[in-house]
Structures are given as structure tokens and as C-alpha cells.
Scaffold this motif. Structure first.
Motif, PDB file in Angstrom:
ATOM      1  N   SER A   1       1.097  -1.211  -0.143  1.00  0.00           N
ATOM      2  CA  SER A   1       0.058   0.081   0.148  1.00  0.00           C
ATOM      3  C   SER A   1       0.672   1.116   0.205  1.00  0.00           C
ATOM      4  O   SER A   1       1.911   1.476   0.238  1.00  0.00           O
ATOM      5  CB  SER A   1      -0.943   0.015   1.312  1.00  0.00           C
ATOM      6  N   PRO A   2       0.804   2.138  -0.416  1.00  0.00           N
ATOM      7  CA  PRO A   2       1.413   3.667  -0.793  1.00  0.00           C
ATOM      8  C   PRO A   2       1.471   4.266   0.704  1.00  0.00           C
ATOM      9  O   PRO A   2       2.315   4.825   0.926  1.00  0.00           O
ATOM     10  CB  PRO A   2       0.096   4.664  -1.060  1.00  0.00           C
ATOM     11  N   GLN A   3       0.619   3.403   2.041  1.00  0.00           N
ATOM     12  CA  GLN A   3       0.916   3.897   2.974  1.00  0.00           C
ATOM     13  C   GLN A   3       1.687   3.440   3.430  1.00  0.00           C
ATOM     14  O   GLN A   3       2.691   4.019   4.562  1.00  0.00           O
ATOM     15  CB  GLN A   3      -0.616   4.198   3.764  1.00  0.00           C
ATOM     16  N   LEU A   4       2.355   2.254   3.450  1.00  0.00           N
ATOM     17  CA  LEU A   4       3.307   1.621   4.513  1.00  0.00           C
ATOM     18  C   LEU A   4       4.517   2.280   3.420  1.00  0.00           C
ATOM     19  O   LEU A   4       5.393   2.115   4.293  1.00  0.00           O
ATOM     20  CB  LEU A   4       2.461   0.088   3.880  1.00  0.00           C
ATOM     21  N   ILE A   5       4.524   2.446   1.862  1.00  0.00           N
ATOM     22  CA  ILE A   5       5.749   2.555   1.681  1.00  0.00           C
ATOM     23  C   ILE A   5       5.839   3.922   2.547  1.00  0.00           C
ATOM     24  O   ILE A   5       6.997   4.158   2.833  1.00  0.00           O
ATOM     25  CB  ILE A   5       5.207   2.985   0.123  1.00  0.00           C
ATOM     26  N   LEU A   6       5.059   4.527   2.795  1.00  0.00           N
ATOM     27  CA  LEU A   6       4.907   6.849   2.632  1.00  0.00           C
ATOM     28  C   LEU A   6       6.272   6.129   4.266  1.00  0.00           C
ATOM     29  O   LEU A   6       7.099   7.092   5.233  1.00  0.00           O
ATOM     30  CB  LEU A   6       4.089   7.250   3.347  1.00  0.00           C
ATOM     31  N   CYS A   7       5.520   5.033   5.189  1.00  0.00           N
ATOM     32  CA  CYS A   7       6.024   4.651   6.745  1.00  0.00           C
ATOM     33  C   CYS A   7       7.408   4.145   6.166  1.00  0.00           C
ATOM     34  O   CYS A   7       8.553   4.261   7.099  1.00  0.00           O
ATOM     35  CB  CYS A   7       4.948   3.433   7.410  1.00  0.00           C
ATOM     36  N   PHE A   8       7.807   3.284   5.573  1.00  0.00           N
ATOM     37  CA  PHE A   8       8.634   2.505   5.314  1.00  0.00           C
ATOM     38  C   PHE A   8      10.020   4.309   4.558  1.00  0.00           C
ATOM     39  O   PHE A   8      11.301   4.211   5.342  1.00  0.00           O
ATOM     40  CB  PHE A   8       8.721   1.126   4.331  1.00  0.00           C
ATOM     41  N   ILE A   9       9.646   4.875   4.249  1.00  0.00           N
ATOM     42  CA  ILE A   9       9.958   5.970   3.686  1.00  0.00           C
ATOM     43  C   ILE A   9      10.514   7.125   4.915  1.00  0.00           C
ATOM     44  O   ILE A   9      11.961   7.401   5.599  1.00  0.00           O
ATOM     45  CB  ILE A   9      10.038   7.140   2.860  1.00  0.00           C
ATOM     46  N   ALA A  10       9.875   7.162   6.098  1.00  0.00           N
ATOM     47  CA  ALA A  10       9.924   7.830   7.188  1.00  0.00           C
ATOM     48  C   ALA A  10      10.893   7.182   8.366  1.00  0.00           C
ATOM     49  O   ALA A  10      11.621   7.725   8.953  1.00  0.00           O
ATOM     50  CB  ALA A  10       8.329   8.432   7.631  1.00  0.00           C
ATOM     51  N   GLU A  11      10.930   5.589   8.204  1.00  0.00           N
ATOM     52  CA  GLU A  11      11.621   5.063   9.021  1.00  0.00           C
ATOM     53  C   GLU A  11      13.012   4.915   8.963  1.00  0.00           C
ATOM     54  O   GLU A  11      14.434   5.353   9.667  1.00  0.00           O
ATOM     55  CB  GLU A  11      10.656   4.349   9.911  1.00  0.00           C
ATOM     56  N   LYS A  12      13.119   4.237   7.511  1.00  0.00           N
ATOM     57  CA  LYS A  12      14.709   3.946   7.098  1.00  0.00           C
ATOM     58  C   LYS A  12      15.302   5.314   6.670  1.00  0.00           C
ATOM     59  O   LYS A  12      16.392   5.194   6.299  1.00  0.00           O
ATOM     60  CB  LYS A  12      14.153   2.760   6.308  1.00  0.00           C
ATOM     61  N   VAL A  13      14.362   5.960   6.313  1.00  0.00           N
ATOM     62  CA  VAL A  13      15.457   7.069   5.030  1.00  0.00           C
ATOM     63  C   VAL A  13      15.469   8.255   5.900  1.00  0.00           C
ATOM     64  O   VAL A  13      16.323   9.192   6.066  1.00  0.00           O
ATOM     65  CB  VAL A  13      14.917   7.901   3.591  1.00  0.00           C
ATOM     66  N   LEU A  14      14.335   8.794   7.115  1.00  0.00           N
ATOM     67  CA  LEU A  14      14.121   9.976   7.705  1.00  0.00           C
ATOM     68  C   LEU A  14      14.564  10.084   8.733  1.00  0.00           C
ATOM     69  O   LEU A  14      14.433  10.491  10.133  1.00  0.00           O
ATOM     70  CB  LEU A  14      12.694  10.812   7.670  1.00  0.00           C
ATOM     71  N   GLY A  15      14.649   8.287   9.282  1.00  0.00           N
ATOM     72  CA  GLY A  15      15.114   7.910  11.087  1.00  0.00           C
ATOM     73  C   GLY A  15      14.080   8.433  11.885  1.00  0.00           C
ATOM     74  O   GLY A  15      14.297   8.318  13.351  1.00  0.00           O
ATOM     75  N   LEU A  16      13.085   8.133  11.275  1.00  0.00           N
ATOM     76  CA  LEU A  16      11.283   8.791  12.518  1.00  0.00           C
ATOM     77  C   LEU A  16      11.015   7.116  12.941  1.00  0.00           C
ATOM     78  O   LEU A  16      11.028   6.695  12.059  1.00  0.00           O
ATOM     79  CB  LEU A  16      10.452   9.353  11.821  1.00  0.00           C
ATOM     80  N   PRO A  17      10.486   7.676  13.982  1.00  0.00           N
ATOM     81  CA  PRO A  17      10.415   6.482  15.456  1.00  0.00           C
ATOM     82  C   PRO A  17       9.411   5.945  14.047  1.00  0.00           C
ATOM     83  O   PRO A  17       8.244   6.484  13.346  1.00  0.00           O
ATOM     84  CB  PRO A  17       9.185   7.032  16.352  1.00  0.00           C
ATOM     85  N   LYS A  18       9.065   4.063  14.416  1.00  0.00           N
ATOM     86  CA  LYS A  18       8.334   3.709  13.942  1.00  0.00           C
ATOM     87  C   LYS A  18       6.667   3.556  14.170  1.00  0.00           C
ATOM     88  O   LYS A  18       6.828   3.250  15.277  1.00  0.00           O
ATOM     89  CB  LYS A  18       8.736   1.620  13.764  1.00  0.00           C
ATOM     90  N   SER A  19       6.283   3.570  13.148  1.00  0.00           N
ATOM     91  CA  SER A  19       5.194   4.475  13.344  1.00  0.00           C
ATOM     92  C   SER A  19       4.088   2.841  13.149  1.00  0.00           C
ATOM     93  O   SER A  19       2.546   2.894  13.570  1.00  0.00           O
ATOM     94  CB  SER A  19       4.313   4.770  12.419  1.00  0.00           C
ATOM     95  N   TYR A  20       4.293   1.309  12.772  1.00  0.00           N
ATOM     96  CA  TYR A  20       3.078   0.291  13.364  1.00  0.00           C
ATOM     97  C   TYR A  20       3.871  -1.282  13.887  1.00  0.00           C
ATOM     98  O   TYR A  20       4.692  -0.964  14.177  1.00  0.00           O
ATOM     99  CB  TYR A  20       3.357   0.225  11.456  1.00  0.00           C
TER     100      TYR A  20
END
Length: 388
Positions: A369-388
Motif C-alpha cells: 500500500s502507498p501508506q506502508l511505503i510512506l511509513c518505510f520512507i519515514a523510518e528507513k530514510v528520515l530516521g523517524l520512529p516506527k509507527s506500526y
């Protein structure tokens, strides 16, 4: 930095275009109306060896990269075949990647040549109705009994299960509660679809009627130990090797579909006369079409950047996921704009763009899903906390 394709890659494009020319938009409209797997299209690609474009040469493949495979899939979609044509051969390109990477020489000799020749057709049995994208929670189990495993479970949204005689199957060989961590205890098999123990129920769906989607019920299927890929319990690790290539291929297909729709829209805008002038002379028609071209070009560049990174053996998870996201959105917007450019005629099946719009939802939804891709980019690229 050179963004142009090589002579060999240009020759691939020309060869695929030549094959696709025999399967025009009316062919795919008929398939979309009546259903039925596009056997003749599949055979035409197999006859010229294209089903093995990214498989090793010693087993009958072309030994080329995901870049060339993505180019081929994009040309198929762009020809007007859309996701129907692309999905008919999609599994051949990415699905057997775990076999190529982790399979034994004996397994590759046994499995790859008939798949490349079009004699075998495979389906990808991973997703389940109660697990969704949380693959570690799948419930299909494989229990070792001597020289075979006994497999039972359910799979969901399995493409080509009506016509496949082989399946790439992910099942749990160690119960989740006994595994050291959720990603362990899953095993990967490539085995026969024995219809005595495997039932595929087709799911009526919005588009892409030519390529079936199914619920699959497995009850007591005997899978030989010889059909286990790699080591028992490492299937999740193996399946990950096919995920980035699949995202890249889906992105290429989405761009191709969007280009097919955009071409039809631009042609119609030039030809359609209203108030004594072509509607394409109006900026309200021109500007959305120009925007869609820009978006598709941006998605195309990111897609082939991801492909080149993969082929170079470099990390490409962020690029592959971002390409799938961007191309899915760009393809959808191009198809939507094509329908709106046609006005009422865009709603008529004979103009083809309504079919493209229905199919454009596939690369937005699947394989992630596009939402899970955004979660992946946020966590793995931007270093944000995992949200799920």
C-alpha cells in the motif's frame, strides 16, 4: 551521467513493440469483456525467449538485469495491453528470483527451463486473508513427514491460480510461538499445483479480467522435501529478495499504462472539435495533460534509477518503494485525466481509457500500500520512529 538507453536496450524495446503490435487495443478490450487468460500473447513472448529475460543463461534465460526486465514490462503496458498484458508475464520476471538466488543447481535445471519456455505457469502464494501485509503472521503450515511436507492453509489475491501448474509457496514450518522471532520459521517452496488438494476460487473484480485473481484453499497437499528452496525456516529472508524487483517492475508497468492513456487523451484532444476548434487548443485541456506527462517522466526516472541500483548490487529499498509509490500515483492521475479529456466518451468502453482507469488502481494498491511505503520512507530514510 547518461540517462539514455543502450543500443541493446533499444533493440529490446523494438522487439517487444513488434510482438505487442499483433495484440491491439481491441484484443485487450475483448479479453477485458470475456475474460480468459491471454494464452496466445503469453506464447508469443515465450517463443522468442522473453519470459526468461532476467534468468540465468545456463538454464535458457537471457541473463539480463531488472533494468531490461522493467523496460520490457513498461513497453507491454504502454502498447495498450496495460496491466492485463503485464500481469500475464509478471510472475516470470520477479517471482522466481528466490530460486535463482537460493535454489540448487538441480532445482534450477528442473524448474527454470519449462517456465522460460512457457510450458509451466507459476503463481505466487504468499498473501493470506487474515495476515495482509503482515507476512510473519501467515497461518498456512507445512509439517514435515519423512520425505515430504503436508501443507494446509488459505491464500488470498493469488493471480493466475486458475491456469498455473506450479506455485511459489510460503508456509510456516515452525509455529510462531516456537520461533525465536516472527520472521523465522517460515519456509519457501516451489511445487506442483495438485488440484486434488488445491482449490482456486476466482474473485470477481473491477478490472484485469484476463488475468484471474483467486482465493486458494490448500488441504493436505504433499510437497516433496526436494521442493524446499534453501534452508527450512529462512523463507521470509528469501522472499525479501524478490520484493524490490517487484516494486520496480510494477512502477515501470504503471508508467507504461499512464503513457498509453495519455497518448489516447492527446490524440482525442487534437481530433475532437467543439465550438469550431479542437479541444486540445484550450489550456484547460492542455495543462492537465502536460502535468501528467511531467509526472510520468519523473516516475520513470526514479524507476530506472532503482533498477540500475539493483543491477549494480547496491541498496535500493528506498528508491524501489518510492518509484512504486510515485509511478502508481502518476499512472492513476494520467488515466483519470484521459477519461476526463474524453468527456462522456471516456466512460464508453470502446475508447479504452475507462479500462485503463480501472486497471490503474492495481499498481496503487499492490504489492504494497502507498501508506506502508510512506511509513518505510519515514523510518528507513528520515530516521523517524516506527509507527506500526
Amino acid at each position: 551521467m547518461d540517462f539514455s538507453f543502450s543500443e541493446e536496450q533499444a533493440a529490446i524495446r523494438a522487439a517487444i513493440e513488434k510482438i505487442c503490435a499483433d495484440f491491439d487495443a481491441d484484443y485487450w478490450l475483448k479479453k477485458d469483456t470475456e475474460g480468459g487468460f491471454p494464452d496466445d500473447f503469453h506464447r508469443a513472448l515465450a517463443r522468442d525467449g522473453w519470459l526468461g529475460i532476467a534468468m540465468p543463461e545456463p538454464y535458457g534465460g537471457a541473463g539480463l538485469g531488472i533494468t531490461e526486465a522493467a523496460l520490457m514490462m513498461q513497453v507491454i503496458a504502454e502498447s495498450g495491453a496495460g496491466m492485463s498484458g503485464a500481469s500475464a508475464v509478471h510472475m516470470n520476471i520477479f517471482g522466481l528470483n528466490p530460486v535463482v538466488v537460493f535454489g540448487s543447481d538441480e532445482q534450477m535445471k528442473r524448474w527454470l527451463p519449462p517456465l522460460i519456455a512457457g510450458e509451466d505457469r507459476a503463481c505466487f502464494c504468499v498473501t493470506e486473508p487474515d495476515a495482509g501485509l503482515n507476512t510473519t503472521r501467515l497461518r498456512t503450515k507445512a509439517v514435515r513427514q519423512g520425505d515430504h511436507y503436508l501443507v494446509s492453509g488459505r491464500k488470498m489475491w493469488i493471480s493466475t491460480a486458475q491456469v498455473a501448474n506450479k506455485m511459489l509457496l510460503l508456509a510456516r514450518t515452525t509455529p510462531l510461538e516456537q520461533a525465536a522471532k516472527p520472521t523465522q520459521g517460515l519456509s519457501l517452496f516451489y511445487t506442483d499445483v495438485d488440484r486434488q488438494f488445491v482449490e482456486a476460487r476466482e474473485i470477481p473484480k473491477m478490472g484485469r479480467k484476463a488475468v484471474d485473481s483467486n482465493q486458494v484453499f490448500i488441504d493436505g497437499l504433499k510437497v516433496p522435501v526436494a521442493d524446499l528452496i534453501g534452508e527450512e525456516g529462512r523463507g521470509f529472508e528469501y522472499i525479501l529478495h524478490g520484493l524490490n524487483p517487484e516494486r520496480i517492475l510494477v512502477a515501470a508497468e504503471a508508467v507504461g499504462l499512464g503513457r498509453a492513456a495519455l497518448k489516447r487523451a492527446a490524440d482525442y484532444a487534437r481530433e475532437r472539435i467543439v465550438f469550431d476548434r479542437p479541444i486540445g487548443q484550450n489550456q484547460a485541456i492542455q495543462h492537465p495533460l502536460a502535468q501528467r506527462w511531467i509526472e510520468l517522466e519523473a516516475a520513470d526516472l526514479l524507476t530506472f534509477k532503482a533498477a540500475s541500483l539493483y543491477d549494480a548490487g547496491k541498496p535500493c529499498g528506498a528508491e524501489a518503494n518510492a518509484a512504486k509509490y510515485l509511478a502508481g500515483e502518476a499512472g492513476f492521475r494520467a488515466c483519470e485525466t484521459a477519461v476526463m479529456t474524453h468527456g462522456g466518451m471516456g466512460y464508453a468502453r470502446e475508447y479504452h481509457v475507462e479500462r485503463y482507469l480501472r486497471e490503474s488502481l492495481i499498481p496503487r494498491i499492490a504489492p504494497v500500500s502507498p501508506q506502508l511505503i510512506l511509513c518505510f520512507i519515514a523510518e528507513k530514510v528520515l530516521g523517524l520512529p516506527k509507527s506500526y
